[in-house]
Design an enzyme around this catalytic site. Structure first.
Site, PDB file in Angstrom:
ATOM      1  N   CYS A  65       0.868  -1.174   0.000  1.00  0.00           N
ATOM      2  CA  CYS A  65       0.000   0.000   0.000  1.00  0.00           C
ATOM      3  C   CYS A  65       0.903   1.221   0.000  1.00  0.00           C
ATOM      4  O   CYS A  65       2.127   1.087  -0.082  1.00  0.00           O
ATOM      5  CB  CYS A  65      -1.003  -0.011   1.158  1.00  0.00           C
ATOM      6  SG  CYS A  65      -0.356   0.317   2.801  1.00  0.00           S
ATOM      7  N   HIS A  98      15.697 -13.004  11.819  1.00  0.00           N
ATOM      8  CA  HIS A  98      15.419 -12.892  13.250  1.00  0.00           C
ATOM      9  C   HIS A  98      13.953 -13.047  13.622  1.00  0.00           C
ATOM     10  O   HIS A  98      13.652 -13.461  14.744  1.00  0.00           O
ATOM     11  CB  HIS A  98      15.907 -11.546  13.784  1.00  0.00           C
ATOM     12  CG  HIS A  98      17.394 -11.397  13.745  1.00  0.00           C
ATOM     13  ND1 HIS A  98      18.041 -10.342  14.337  1.00  0.00           N
ATOM     14  CD2 HIS A  98      18.367 -12.152  13.181  1.00  0.00           C
ATOM     15  CE1 HIS A  98      19.345 -10.455  14.150  1.00  0.00           C
ATOM     16  NE2 HIS A  98      19.568 -11.552  13.432  1.00  0.00           N
TER      17      HIS A  98
END
Length: 143
Positions: A65, A98
Site C-alpha cells: 500500500c 530474526h
C-alpha cells in the site's frame, strides 16, 4: 512454492512487476490485489493474503500500500502471521533471519520499484536463523 499478494491502488504497478518476477522464478501467485488505480480499501485486499498464510495455503505473502503501515497492521491481526514493513533490503534480511517474517509489507510511495524487487528477492532468499530467535517468535502470539 506459492505466494499470495495483495495491494491497494497505490501498489498496482509494484504488484504487477512483482508478479512478473515471481513467475520468472516459477512461483505460483494468488493475486488478491486490485489491478486499478481507483481508490480502494487496503484491508479488502490484505485479509485474503493473511488468511492464506495463516491457513498454510501459501508459504509467504506480499502486501503493498502507499505507506505499508495500514497493510501490515491489517495482516498482523491474523494469528500465525508476522508481517514486516520494510524499506531496505537489510531490514528485509533481518525480518526473515530474526523474526521469521512470513509476509513482506512494502511502502509503494517510499521505495522505488527496483528497490522493491530487490527486497522481494532478499525476502525469498533469506532463511530464518532459529536458535534464540525461535524462543522470541513463540512469545509473539497472545495467549
Amino acid at each position: 512454492m506459492k505466494i499470495a499478494i495483495g495491494n491497494d491502488h497505490a501498489g498496482t504497478e509494484y504488484k504487477l512487476a512483482i508478479i512478473g518476477l515471481l513467475k520468472s522464478k516459477n512461483i505460483e501467485v494468488n493475486n488478491y490485489g486490485t489491478d486499478g488505480t481507483t481508490s480502494v480499501d487496503y484491508p479488502d485486499f490484505v485479509h485474503p493474503v493473511a488468511k492464506d498464510v495463516e491457513e498454510g495455503k501459501v508459504k509467504y505473502g506480499i502486501i503493498i500500500c502507499g505507506s505499508g503501515n495500514g497493510a501490515s497492521m491489517t495482516a498482523n491481526k491474523h494469528q500465525k502471521v508476522r508481517s514486516a514493513l520494510c524499506w531496505t533490503k537489510e531490514i528485509v534480511q533481518l525480518a526473515r533471519e530474526h523474526n521469521d517474517a512470513n509476509i513482506l509489507g512494502l511502502p509503494a510511495r517510499f521505495v522505488s520499484l527496483p528497490q522493491a524487487l530487490e527486497m522481494v528477492n532478499t525476502f525469498l532468499d533469506t532463511a530464518f536463523e532459529g536458535g534464540r530467535h525461535e524462543r522470541r517468535i513463540e512469545k509473539i502470539a497472545c495467549k
